[in-house]
Design an enzyme around this catalytic site. Structure first.
Site, PDB file in Angstrom:
ATOM      1  N   CYS A 100      47.319  32.613  31.154  1.00  0.00           N
ATOM      2  CA  CYS A 100      47.490  32.679  29.937  1.00  0.00           C
ATOM      3  C   CYS A 100      48.745  33.192  29.444  1.00  0.00           C
ATOM      4  O   CYS A 100      49.147  34.411  29.577  1.00  0.00           O
ATOM      5  CB  CYS A 100      46.187  33.310  29.086  1.00  0.00           C
ATOM      6  N   GLY A 201      47.419  20.426  33.759  1.00  0.00           N
ATOM      7  CA  GLY A 201      48.824  20.295  32.957  1.00  0.00           C
ATOM      8  C   GLY A 201      49.052  18.743  32.762  1.00  0.00           C
ATOM      9  O   GLY A 201      49.374  17.961  33.627  1.00  0.00           O
TER      10      GLY A 201
END
Length: 346
Positions: A100, A201
Protein backbone atom coordinates in the site's frame (compact mmCIF):
# COMPACT_ATOMS: atom_id res chain seq x y z
CA UNK A 1 -2.07 -22.51 -8.93
CA UNK A 2 -2.29 -24.06 -5.49
CA UNK A 3 -2.45 -22.25 -2.15
CA UNK A 4 -3.49 -24.55 0.67
CA UNK A 5 -6.60 -26.42 -0.46
CA UNK A 6 -7.27 -23.94 -3.27
CA UNK A 7 -6.17 -25.37 -6.60
CA UNK A 8 -7.17 -23.79 -9.91
CA UNK A 9 -5.70 -22.99 -13.29
CA UNK A 10 -5.33 -19.27 -14.04
CA UNK A 11 -7.60 -17.85 -11.33
CA UNK A 12 -8.84 -14.27 -11.58
CA UNK A 13 -8.89 -12.53 -8.20
CA UNK A 14 -10.37 -9.37 -6.72
CA UNK A 15 -7.59 -7.25 -5.22
CA UNK A 16 -7.85 -5.78 -1.72
CA UNK A 17 -8.88 -2.11 -1.82
CA UNK A 18 -9.63 0.16 1.12
CA UNK A 19 -13.26 1.34 1.21
CA UNK A 20 -14.03 -0.74 -1.89
CA UNK A 21 -13.74 -4.48 -1.30
CA UNK A 22 -16.28 -4.64 1.48
CA UNK A 23 -18.77 -7.45 1.94
CA UNK A 24 -21.31 -6.16 -0.58
CA UNK A 25 -18.78 -5.58 -3.36
CA UNK A 26 -17.07 -8.92 -2.75
CA UNK A 27 -20.40 -10.72 -3.06
CA UNK A 28 -21.17 -8.93 -6.30
CA UNK A 29 -17.77 -9.76 -7.78
CA UNK A 30 -18.12 -13.40 -6.78
CA UNK A 31 -21.53 -13.50 -8.43
CA UNK A 32 -19.94 -12.29 -11.67
CA UNK A 33 -17.15 -14.84 -11.54
CA UNK A 34 -14.26 -13.70 -9.33
CA UNK A 35 -12.40 -16.86 -8.33
CA UNK A 36 -10.96 -15.40 -5.11
CA UNK A 37 -11.84 -12.22 -3.22
CA UNK A 38 -9.78 -10.23 -0.72
CA UNK A 39 -11.00 -8.09 2.15
CA UNK A 40 -10.04 -4.48 2.55
CA UNK A 41 -6.62 -4.22 4.20
CA UNK A 42 -6.94 -4.30 7.99
CA UNK A 43 -4.67 -2.73 10.59
CA UNK A 44 -2.91 -5.22 12.85
CA UNK A 45 -2.98 -2.76 15.73
CA UNK A 46 -6.72 -2.24 15.30
CA UNK A 47 -7.30 -5.99 15.43
CA UNK A 48 -5.24 -6.26 18.61
CA UNK A 49 -7.34 -3.53 20.21
CA UNK A 50 -10.58 -5.15 19.10
CA UNK A 51 -11.76 -2.16 17.05
CA UNK A 52 -15.22 -3.10 15.84
CA UNK A 53 -14.86 -1.49 12.42
CA UNK A 54 -11.78 -3.58 11.72
CA UNK A 55 -13.30 -6.76 13.08
CA UNK A 56 -16.32 -6.17 10.85
CA UNK A 57 -14.09 -6.06 7.77
CA UNK A 58 -13.19 -9.71 8.38
CA UNK A 59 -16.75 -10.99 8.26
CA UNK A 60 -17.70 -12.88 5.14
CA UNK A 61 -20.25 -15.47 4.09
CA UNK A 62 -19.81 -18.88 2.50
CA UNK A 63 -20.85 -17.52 -0.91
CA UNK A 64 -17.72 -15.35 -0.88
CA UNK A 65 -15.30 -18.23 -0.44
CA UNK A 66 -12.48 -18.58 -1.11
CA UNK A 67 -11.99 -15.31 0.73
CA UNK A 68 -8.67 -13.88 1.92
CA UNK A 69 -8.03 -11.53 4.82
CA UNK A 70 -5.26 -8.98 4.32
CA UNK A 71 -3.49 -7.36 7.27
CA UNK A 72 -0.86 -4.63 7.53
CA UNK A 73 1.50 -3.36 10.20
CA UNK A 74 5.18 -2.76 10.90
CA UNK A 75 5.89 -4.86 14.02
CA UNK A 76 6.46 -8.60 14.20
CA UNK A 77 4.54 -9.21 17.42
CA UNK A 78 1.53 -7.14 16.36
CA UNK A 79 1.34 -8.78 12.95
CA UNK A 80 1.63 -12.27 14.41
CA UNK A 81 -1.11 -11.57 16.94
CA UNK A 82 -3.33 -10.01 14.28
CA UNK A 83 -2.81 -13.05 12.06
CA UNK A 84 -4.07 -15.33 14.82
CA UNK A 85 -7.18 -13.15 15.22
CA UNK A 86 -7.72 -13.12 11.46
CA UNK A 87 -7.30 -16.89 11.21
CA UNK A 88 -10.20 -17.36 13.63
CA UNK A 89 -12.50 -15.76 11.04
CA UNK A 90 -11.89 -18.72 8.74
CA UNK A 91 -10.27 -17.28 5.59
CA UNK A 92 -8.71 -19.53 2.96
CA UNK A 93 -5.40 -17.82 3.64
CA UNK A 94 -3.92 -14.66 5.13
CA UNK A 95 -2.22 -12.00 3.04
CA UNK A 96 0.32 -9.44 4.24
CA UNK A 97 0.14 -5.96 2.76
CA UNK A 98 3.64 -4.81 1.86
CA UNK A 99 2.44 -2.72 -1.07
CA UNK A 100 0.00 0.00 0.00
CA UNK A 101 1.48 3.37 -1.06
CA UNK A 102 -1.00 5.54 0.87
CA UNK A 103 0.49 8.01 3.32
CA UNK A 104 -1.68 6.79 6.20
CA UNK A 105 -0.09 3.33 5.80
CA UNK A 106 3.35 3.80 4.24
CA UNK A 107 3.84 7.01 6.22
CA UNK A 108 3.67 4.94 9.41
CA UNK A 109 6.31 2.47 8.30
CA UNK A 110 3.90 -0.19 7.06
CA UNK A 111 2.73 -1.28 3.60
CA UNK A 112 5.13 -0.24 0.83
CA UNK A 113 7.44 1.49 3.33
CA UNK A 114 8.81 -1.91 4.27
CA UNK A 115 10.29 -2.24 0.80
CA UNK A 116 13.03 -0.03 2.22
CA UNK A 117 13.62 -2.59 4.98
CA UNK A 118 13.80 -6.03 3.34
CA UNK A 119 15.16 -7.76 6.44
CA UNK A 120 12.31 -6.43 8.59
CA UNK A 121 9.84 -7.41 5.87
CA UNK A 122 11.20 -10.98 6.02
CA UNK A 123 11.07 -11.07 9.83
CA UNK A 124 7.45 -9.91 9.90
CA UNK A 125 6.55 -12.49 7.28
CA UNK A 126 8.27 -15.28 9.19
CA UNK A 127 6.50 -14.27 12.40
CA UNK A 128 3.09 -14.41 10.71
CA UNK A 129 3.86 -17.76 9.05
CA UNK A 130 4.90 -19.20 12.40
CA UNK A 131 1.82 -17.86 14.20
CA UNK A 132 -0.86 -19.52 12.04
CA UNK A 133 -1.51 -22.85 10.38
CA UNK A 134 -3.13 -21.23 7.34
CA UNK A 135 -1.12 -20.41 4.21
CA UNK A 136 0.39 -16.91 4.21
CA UNK A 137 0.90 -14.82 1.10
CA UNK A 138 2.35 -11.36 0.46
CA UNK A 139 1.27 -8.51 -1.81
CA UNK A 140 3.93 -5.93 -2.63
CA UNK A 141 5.43 -3.67 -5.29
CA UNK A 142 8.63 -3.47 -7.34
CA UNK A 143 10.45 -1.20 -4.92
CA UNK A 144 10.22 2.17 -3.19
CA UNK A 145 11.08 4.11 -6.37
CA UNK A 146 12.67 3.51 -9.76
CA UNK A 147 16.13 3.97 -8.25
CA UNK A 148 15.54 1.14 -5.79
CA UNK A 149 13.89 -1.71 -7.70
CA UNK A 150 14.79 -4.36 -5.15
CA UNK A 151 11.95 -6.85 -5.58
CA UNK A 152 14.23 -9.53 -7.08
CA UNK A 153 16.35 -9.42 -3.91
CA UNK A 154 13.25 -9.50 -1.72
CA UNK A 155 11.58 -12.51 -3.38
CA UNK A 156 13.98 -15.18 -1.98
CA UNK A 157 13.80 -13.59 1.48
CA UNK A 158 10.03 -13.92 1.48
CA UNK A 159 10.22 -17.47 0.16
CA UNK A 160 12.66 -18.40 2.91
CA UNK A 161 10.20 -16.88 5.39
CA UNK A 162 7.60 -19.37 4.22
CA UNK A 163 5.14 -17.59 1.92
CA UNK A 164 2.79 -19.71 -0.17
CA UNK A 165 2.49 -17.17 -3.02
CA UNK A 166 3.45 -13.63 -3.98
CA UNK A 167 1.20 -10.96 -5.51
CA UNK A 168 3.13 -8.24 -7.28
CA UNK A 169 1.85 -4.84 -8.43
CA UNK A 170 3.86 -3.53 -11.36
CA UNK A 171 4.65 -0.11 -9.91
CA UNK A 172 6.88 1.36 -7.22
CA UNK A 173 5.58 3.15 -4.18
CA UNK A 174 6.62 6.56 -5.52
CA UNK A 175 4.60 5.95 -8.69
CA UNK A 176 1.45 5.36 -6.63
CA UNK A 177 -1.11 4.58 -9.38
CA UNK A 178 0.30 6.90 -12.04
CA UNK A 179 1.77 5.97 -15.38
CA UNK A 180 1.63 2.43 -16.69
CA UNK A 181 2.21 -0.72 -14.66
CA UNK A 182 5.47 -2.41 -15.62
CA UNK A 183 4.47 -5.90 -16.72
CA UNK A 184 8.03 -6.65 -17.83
CA UNK A 185 9.19 -6.45 -14.22
CA UNK A 186 6.34 -8.74 -13.19
CA UNK A 187 7.69 -11.20 -15.76
CA UNK A 188 11.11 -10.96 -14.14
CA UNK A 189 9.60 -11.64 -10.74
CA UNK A 190 7.84 -14.71 -12.14
CA UNK A 191 11.12 -15.97 -13.58
CA UNK A 192 12.83 -15.50 -10.21
CA UNK A 193 10.16 -16.88 -7.88
CA UNK A 194 9.69 -20.50 -6.89
CA UNK A 195 6.24 -19.87 -5.36
CA UNK A 196 3.14 -18.97 -7.41
CA UNK A 197 3.05 -15.37 -8.64
CA UNK A 198 -0.14 -13.29 -8.84
CA UNK A 199 0.15 -10.40 -11.30
CA UNK A 200 -1.55 -7.06 -10.59
CA UNK A 201 -1.69 -3.67 -12.27
CA UNK A 202 -3.63 -2.06 -15.14
CA UNK A 203 -6.07 -4.85 -15.90
CA UNK A 204 -9.03 -2.88 -17.22
CA UNK A 205 -10.69 -5.48 -19.44
CA UNK A 206 -10.87 -9.17 -20.27
CA UNK A 207 -8.34 -8.51 -23.02
CA UNK A 208 -5.93 -7.08 -20.46
CA UNK A 209 -6.46 -10.14 -18.27
CA UNK A 210 -5.51 -12.50 -21.09
CA UNK A 211 -2.59 -10.29 -22.07
CA UNK A 212 -1.26 -10.26 -18.50
CA UNK A 213 -1.23 -14.05 -18.37
CA UNK A 214 0.38 -14.27 -21.82
CA UNK A 215 3.11 -11.70 -21.18
CA UNK A 216 4.07 -12.52 -17.61
CA UNK A 217 3.31 -16.27 -17.38
CA UNK A 218 1.84 -15.47 -13.95
CA UNK A 219 -0.01 -18.22 -12.11
CA UNK A 220 -2.95 -15.91 -11.36
CA UNK A 221 -4.02 -12.32 -11.91
CA UNK A 222 -5.53 -9.80 -9.55
CA UNK A 223 -7.90 -7.02 -10.64
CA UNK A 224 -8.18 -3.86 -8.56
CA UNK A 225 -9.38 -0.52 -9.90
CA UNK A 226 -10.59 -2.15 -13.11
CA UNK A 227 -13.35 -3.85 -11.11
CA UNK A 228 -14.72 -0.71 -9.44
CA UNK A 229 -18.21 -0.22 -10.83
CA UNK A 230 -17.40 -3.05 -13.22
CA UNK A 231 -17.77 -6.45 -11.51
CA UNK A 232 -18.66 -7.76 -14.98
CA UNK A 233 -14.96 -7.86 -15.80
CA UNK A 234 -14.63 -11.17 -13.96
CA UNK A 235 -17.27 -12.91 -16.05
CA UNK A 236 -15.74 -11.55 -19.24
CA UNK A 237 -12.19 -12.45 -18.24
CA UNK A 238 -13.19 -15.96 -17.26
CA UNK A 239 -15.05 -16.43 -20.55
CA UNK A 240 -12.11 -15.19 -22.60
CA UNK A 241 -9.61 -17.36 -20.74
CA UNK A 242 -11.81 -20.47 -20.97
CA UNK A 243 -13.22 -20.12 -24.49
CA UNK A 244 -10.99 -17.65 -26.30
CA UNK A 245 -13.74 -15.11 -26.85
CA UNK A 246 -16.03 -12.68 -25.03
CA UNK A 247 -19.63 -13.04 -26.15
CA UNK A 248 -21.26 -10.89 -23.47
CA UNK A 249 -21.10 -7.15 -22.89
CA UNK A 250 -23.12 -5.60 -20.03
CA UNK A 251 -25.76 -3.19 -21.28
CA UNK A 252 -27.46 -0.40 -19.38
CA UNK A 253 -29.93 -2.87 -17.87
CA UNK A 254 -27.05 -4.90 -16.39
CA UNK A 255 -25.21 -1.84 -15.11
CA UNK A 256 -28.20 -0.24 -13.44
CA UNK A 257 -29.32 -3.57 -11.95
CA UNK A 258 -25.84 -4.15 -10.50
CA UNK A 259 -25.74 -0.64 -9.04
CA UNK A 260 -29.11 -1.18 -7.34
CA UNK A 261 -28.13 -4.60 -6.03
CA UNK A 262 -24.85 -3.22 -4.73
CA UNK A 263 -26.67 -0.37 -2.97
CA UNK A 264 -29.17 -2.68 -1.31
CA UNK A 265 -26.42 -4.96 0.01
CA UNK A 266 -24.46 -1.94 1.22
CA UNK A 267 -27.51 -0.77 3.18
CA UNK A 268 -28.02 -4.27 4.59
CA UNK A 269 -24.46 -4.60 5.89
CA UNK A 270 -23.65 -1.02 6.88
CA UNK A 271 -26.99 0.56 7.70
CA UNK A 272 -28.80 3.34 5.86
CA UNK A 273 -26.43 6.23 6.58
CA UNK A 274 -23.06 4.68 5.77
CA UNK A 275 -24.39 2.19 3.25
CA UNK A 276 -25.80 5.05 1.20
CA UNK A 277 -22.81 7.36 1.60
CA UNK A 278 -20.18 4.78 0.71
CA UNK A 279 -21.99 3.74 -2.46
CA UNK A 280 -21.58 7.19 -4.00
CA UNK A 281 -18.06 6.45 -5.20
CA UNK A 282 -19.35 3.61 -7.39
CA UNK A 283 -22.10 5.26 -9.43
CA UNK A 284 -19.86 7.08 -11.90
CA UNK A 285 -18.29 3.86 -13.15
CA UNK A 286 -21.50 1.84 -13.14
CA UNK A 287 -23.16 4.42 -15.40
CA UNK A 288 -20.15 5.58 -17.41
CA UNK A 289 -20.90 6.35 -21.03
CA UNK A 290 -24.69 6.37 -20.73
CA UNK A 291 -26.66 9.40 -22.03
CA UNK A 292 -27.25 12.37 -19.72
CA UNK A 293 -25.43 10.46 -17.02
CA UNK A 294 -23.97 13.55 -15.34
CA UNK A 295 -27.45 14.81 -14.47
CA UNK A 296 -28.46 11.48 -12.95
CA UNK A 297 -25.19 11.14 -11.08
CA UNK A 298 -25.57 14.61 -9.60
CA UNK A 299 -29.00 13.62 -8.31
CA UNK A 300 -28.06 10.34 -6.68
CA UNK A 301 -24.88 11.52 -4.99
CA UNK A 302 -26.93 14.17 -3.21
CA UNK A 303 -29.77 11.86 -2.27
CA UNK A 304 -29.91 10.87 1.41
CA UNK A 305 -32.75 8.36 1.07
CA UNK A 306 -31.53 5.15 -0.49
CA UNK A 307 -35.04 4.15 -1.57
CA UNK A 308 -35.23 7.38 -3.55
CA UNK A 309 -31.87 6.55 -5.14
CA UNK A 310 -33.32 3.23 -6.30
CA UNK A 311 -36.32 5.05 -7.76
CA UNK A 312 -34.05 7.48 -9.63
CA UNK A 313 -32.02 4.61 -11.08
CA UNK A 314 -35.14 2.70 -12.10
CA UNK A 315 -36.57 5.81 -13.76
CA UNK A 316 -33.25 6.33 -15.53
CA UNK A 317 -33.42 2.77 -16.87
CA UNK A 318 -36.85 3.54 -18.35
CA UNK A 319 -35.39 6.70 -19.87
CA UNK A 320 -32.56 4.67 -21.41
CA UNK A 321 -35.15 2.38 -22.98
CA UNK A 322 -36.62 5.46 -24.61
CA UNK A 323 -33.19 6.65 -25.77
CA UNK A 324 -32.63 3.18 -27.24
CA UNK A 325 -35.89 3.29 -29.23
CA UNK A 326 -34.96 6.73 -30.52
CA UNK A 327 -31.49 5.60 -31.49
CA UNK A 328 -29.95 7.94 -28.94
CA UNK A 329 -27.96 5.16 -27.31
CA UNK A 330 -25.70 5.15 -30.37
CA UNK A 331 -23.20 7.31 -28.50
CA UNK A 332 -23.08 4.74 -25.72
CA UNK A 333 -22.52 1.90 -28.20
CA UNK A 334 -19.76 3.92 -29.86
CA UNK A 335 -18.22 4.63 -26.46
CA UNK A 336 -18.12 0.90 -25.63
CA UNK A 337 -16.72 0.05 -29.07
CA UNK A 338 -14.04 2.75 -28.91
CA UNK A 339 -13.08 1.67 -25.41
CA UNK A 340 -12.73 -1.94 -26.56
CA UNK A 341 -10.63 -0.89 -29.54
CA UNK A 342 -8.28 1.09 -27.31
CA UNK A 343 -7.83 -1.96 -25.13
CA UNK A 344 -7.12 -4.14 -28.17
CA UNK A 345 -4.58 -1.66 -29.49
CA UNK A 346 -2.94 -1.50 -26.08
Amino acid sequence: MQIGSFDMARPVMLAPMEDVTDRSFRKLCKRFGADVVYTEFISAEALRRGVEKSLRKMRFDTDEEPAVIQIFGNAEEAMAEAAVIAAEAGPSWIDINFGCPAKKVAGKGAGAALLKEPEKMARITAAVVKAVSLPVTVKTRLGWDRDSLNILDIVPRLEDAGIAALAIHGRTRSEMYKGVADWEWITRVKEKATVPVIANGDIWSALDAAAMFAQTSADAIMIGRGAIGNPFIFRQARELLDTGKVSWQPDYHDRIAAAIEHLKMSIEYKGEKYGNLEMRRHYATYLKGLPRVSQIRNQIVREDQWERTVEILQSYEVACEGYEREGRLRDYAEFINDHSQRLILK
